[in-house]
Scaffold this motif. Structure first.
Motif, short mmCIF file in Angstrom:
data_model
loop_
_atom_site.label_atom_id
_atom_site.label_comp_id
_atom_site.label_asym_id
_atom_site.label_seq_id
_atom_site.Cartn_x
_atom_site.Cartn_y
_atom_site.Cartn_z
N TRP A 332 0.84 -1.20 0.00
CA TRP A 332 0.00 0.00 0.00
C TRP A 332 0.87 1.25 0.00
CZ3 TRP A 332 -5.23 -0.81 -0.20
CH2 TRP A 332 -5.64 -2.13 0.05
N TYR A 333 0.40 2.30 -0.64
CA TYR A 333 1.08 3.59 -0.51
C TYR A 333 0.84 4.12 0.90
CZ TYR A 333 1.45 3.60 -5.60
OH TYR A 333 1.75 3.28 -6.89
N ASP A 334 1.84 4.81 1.43
CA ASP A 334 1.69 5.39 2.77
C ASP A 334 0.70 6.55 2.78
OD1 ASP A 334 3.32 3.71 4.07
OD2 ASP A 334 5.13 4.91 3.72
N GLU A 335 0.50 7.15 1.60
CA GLU A 335 -0.39 8.32 1.55
C GLU A 335 -1.81 7.99 2.00
OE1 GLU A 335 1.78 7.97 -1.37
OE2 GLU A 335 1.69 9.96 -2.33
N ALA A 336 -2.52 9.04 2.41
CA ALA A 336 -3.95 8.91 2.73
C ALA A 336 -4.74 9.17 1.45
CB ALA A 336 -4.33 9.94 3.79
N ALA A 337 -5.96 8.64 1.42
CA ALA A 337 -6.86 8.92 0.30
C ALA A 337 -8.21 9.35 0.85
CB ALA A 337 -7.02 7.69 -0.58
N LEU A 338 -8.87 10.20 0.09
CA LEU A 338 -10.18 10.70 0.53
C LEU A 338 -11.06 10.87 -0.70
CD1 LEU A 338 -10.91 13.31 3.21
CD2 LEU A 338 -11.79 13.80 0.92
N THR A 339 -12.33 10.54 -0.56
CA THR A 339 -13.26 10.72 -1.67
C THR A 339 -14.50 11.48 -1.23
OG1 THR A 339 -14.43 9.62 -3.48
CG2 THR A 339 -14.41 8.45 -1.40
N VAL A 340 -14.91 12.42 -2.06
CA VAL A 340 -16.12 13.22 -1.81
C VAL A 340 -17.16 12.81 -2.84
CG1 VAL A 340 -17.10 15.55 -1.75
CG2 VAL A 340 -14.72 15.17 -1.00
N VAL A 341 -18.33 12.38 -2.36
CA VAL A 341 -19.39 12.00 -3.29
C VAL A 341 -20.20 13.24 -3.66
CG1 VAL A 341 -21.55 10.69 -3.51
CG2 VAL A 341 -19.52 9.61 -2.51
N MET A 342 -20.39 13.44 -4.97
CA MET A 342 -21.30 14.49 -5.43
C MET A 342 -22.59 13.80 -5.85
SD MET A 342 -18.77 17.07 -7.47
CE MET A 342 -19.89 18.47 -7.38
N ALA A 343 -23.70 14.29 -5.28
CA ALA A 343 -25.00 13.65 -5.51
C ALA A 343 -25.96 14.64 -6.15
CB ALA A 343 -25.56 13.14 -4.18
N ALA A 395 -8.89 11.75 -4.03
CA ALA A 395 -7.51 12.26 -4.10
C ALA A 395 -6.62 11.55 -3.11
CB ALA A 395 -7.49 13.76 -3.82
N LEU A 396 -5.34 11.44 -3.49
CA LEU A 396 -4.30 10.99 -2.57
C LEU A 396 -3.60 12.23 -2.01
CD1 LEU A 396 -2.37 8.16 -4.45
CD2 LEU A 396 -3.52 7.91 -2.26
N GLY A 397 -3.04 12.12 -0.82
CA GLY A 397 -2.27 13.22 -0.25
C GLY A 397 -1.38 12.68 0.85
N LYS A 398 -0.38 13.46 1.27
CA LYS A 398 0.52 12.99 2.33
C LYS A 398 -0.24 12.75 3.62
CE LYS A 398 3.88 16.16 1.67
NZ LYS A 398 3.62 16.57 0.27
N THR A 399 -1.28 13.56 3.85
CA THR A 399 -2.12 13.41 5.03
C THR A 399 -3.58 13.44 4.57
OG1 THR A 399 -2.25 15.80 5.23
CG2 THR A 399 -0.50 14.72 6.49
N VAL A 400 -4.49 13.09 5.49
CA VAL A 400 -5.91 13.19 5.15
C VAL A 400 -6.25 14.64 4.80
CG1 VAL A 400 -8.28 12.89 6.00
CG2 VAL A 400 -6.55 11.20 6.57
N ALA A 401 -5.63 15.58 5.51
CA ALA A 401 -5.91 17.00 5.26
C ALA A 401 -5.50 17.38 3.83
CB ALA A 401 -5.17 17.87 6.28
N GLU A 402 -4.34 16.88 3.37
CA GLU A 402 -3.92 17.24 2.02
C GLU A 402 -4.83 16.58 0.98
OE1 GLU A 402 0.31 17.94 0.08
OE2 GLU A 402 -0.14 15.80 0.08
N ALA A 403 -5.18 15.32 1.22
CA ALA A 403 -6.09 14.63 0.29
C ALA A 403 -7.43 15.37 0.25
CB ALA A 403 -6.29 13.18 0.73
#
Ligand code: AMP
Length: 433
Positions: A332-343, A395-403
């Protein structure tokens, strides 16, 4: 491996489903050097960028088998639970087509809440105390004896609408009447009433081959429709990975106390579980407890898991099907990932289809961003909304905040007046710093 052998090892793959989860799977599988040709049925406008979409009714198993035979499909990956609970894996395997996903008997872990609760009780798997009921009167008696808060669940698949966390006895009684009365579209023939657990929720995924299981990354989703976890439940408005509450020690406990006893119990009853086991967990003060099982990847959790997975997914799915996970390892990549659903505005209630979405190309160029389509179609060169959950901007980012910052930067470049999203995806991880 010689070039000739590698060419022989390449395969035609079919993914079943049409949501953001399937787009993320298609994106990952399309990148596998083992994939010759990727199809998805029925797919959507975004999936069409990674796979050839086929207009198949995936509830029609004969039609799916006929397509697999004509397109020389080597491996089928099933996205949603409906076809699994209806036995598509059994039917495909009977026709000689290899498939990732559990048999109908093993899919009872999602298809029947009563089955799973009984399995937990028999194997000392931590979960809320419960009773099963086939009639309203006995269920209401139990609720009055237990008091509130209390949780009422329809036994079968209910597309996320079969659970009521009742704050009062009256609310629980109304839920019992609602479920036995047929308000879920089909009359519940059995319900489960269980204690209300207190803690933080997390989603845990394990790949299983019938005997062995390997943990995937953890994630947290956001079920409520509005910011601050307000409003009605949805299929999921966003997710991020890893979930800070799932420390290495907590992951190990979940494997030892919940996942492995389940895998062993399913094997012992002649229904070995092969596929991805998705445990909905409540992390209570006494440790992890099982809320429910799903027998497929979560949506939108799959989107963040696929972004973080460094290894090739396809050999892992094939090893699960072949019973060969024992010596398998995923990176796994060490980076965090976050997804925003648009509805679509109005979701999870009534909403309009067919509005035009623009700006996707610009949004997709934001660093670290991948836009998965959940419910779109293409018409006359335009991308149109074609469902309740429409996009999963990830998005991926170094932290959840960056993602998070990257995902929302992309969201803000999407021009879609008929859509909306939550603005606080990832808030728990931010609060923890
Ligand atoms: P489920 O469809 O079983 O995952 O339930 C949907 C949601 O209801 C969960 O994500 C929890 O937030 C909540 N829930 C279900 N069962 C319980 C329980 N026993 N105690 C507290 N919350 C629950």
């Amino acid at each position: 491996m010689t070039a000739k052998r590698r060419a022989k090892a390449r395969m035609n793959i079919l993914i079943l489903g049409s949501g953001g989860r399937e787009h993320a799977l298609a994106w990952k599988i399309a990148a596998s050097p083992l994939t010759t040709k990727l199809y998805c049925a029925p797919g959507n406008a975004g999936i069409a960028q990674d796979a050839e979409c086929v207009a198949l009714d995936i509830a029609d198993h004969k039609a799916v088998i006929a397509f697999c035979q004509s397109a020389k499909i080597d491996f089928v990956v099933v996205g949603p639970e409906g076809p699994l609970c209806a036995g598509i894996a059994d039917d495909l395997e009977k026709a000689g087509i290899k498939v990732f996903g559990p048999s109908k008997w093993a899919a009872r872990l999602e298809g029947s809440k009563g089955f799973t609760k009984d399995l937990c009780k028999a194997n000392r798997i931590p979960t809320a105390a419960y009773e099963r009921f086939k009639g309203a009167d006995a269920a209401k008696d139990y609720v009055r004896r237990k008091g509130a808060p209390i949780v009422v669940k329809a036994d079968g698949l209910a597309a996320g609408k079969g659970v009521v966390v009742a704050e009062t006895v009256q609310e629980a009684e109304a839920a019992i009447d609602m479920m036995f009365g047929g308000a879920l579209g089909e009359r519940a023939w059995e319900i489960v009433v269980e204690d209300c657990m207190v803690g933080e929720e997390a989603s845990f995924f394990a790949l299983c081959d019938g005997e062995t299981a390997i943990a995937l990354a953890s994630a947290q989703d956001h079920k409520r429709v509005f910011d601050g976890d307000k409003g009605p439940n949805t299929g999921g408005m966003g997710a991020y990975s890893p979930a800070p509450i799932m420390t290495a020690a907590m992951n190990a406990r979940v494997m030892d106390e919940i996942v492995m006893p389940t895998v062993r119990a399913m094997k012992a009853m002649g229904a070995p579980f092969k596929g991805v086991l998705f445990a909905g967990l409540m992390i209570t003060k006494d440790g992890p407890q099982l809320i429910e099982y799903n027998v497929r990847f979560g949506d939108p959790e799959c989107q963040v898991l696929m972004l973080r997975l460094m290894s090739d997914l396809l050999p892992a799915l094939m090893a699960a099907r072949d019973g060969q996970l024992k010596n398998f390892d995923l990176r796994w990549y060490d980076e965090a990932a976050l997804t925003v659903v648009m509805a679509a505005k109005g979701y999870p209630g009534a909403y309009k289809k067919g509005s035009v979405i623009e700006g996707l190309d610009t949004a997709g160029k934001v660093e670290g961003v991948e836009i998965f389509h959940a419910g779109t179609k293409k018409e006359n060169g335009h991308i149109l909304a074609n469902g309740g959950r429409v996009l999963a901007v990830s998005a991926l980012g170094k932290t959840v905040a960056e993602a998070q910052a990257r995902a929302y930067s992309a969201v803000d470049k999407i021009i879609w007046p008929d859509g909306f999203c939550r603005r606080d995806i990832g808030w728990r991880a931010m609060v923890r710093g």
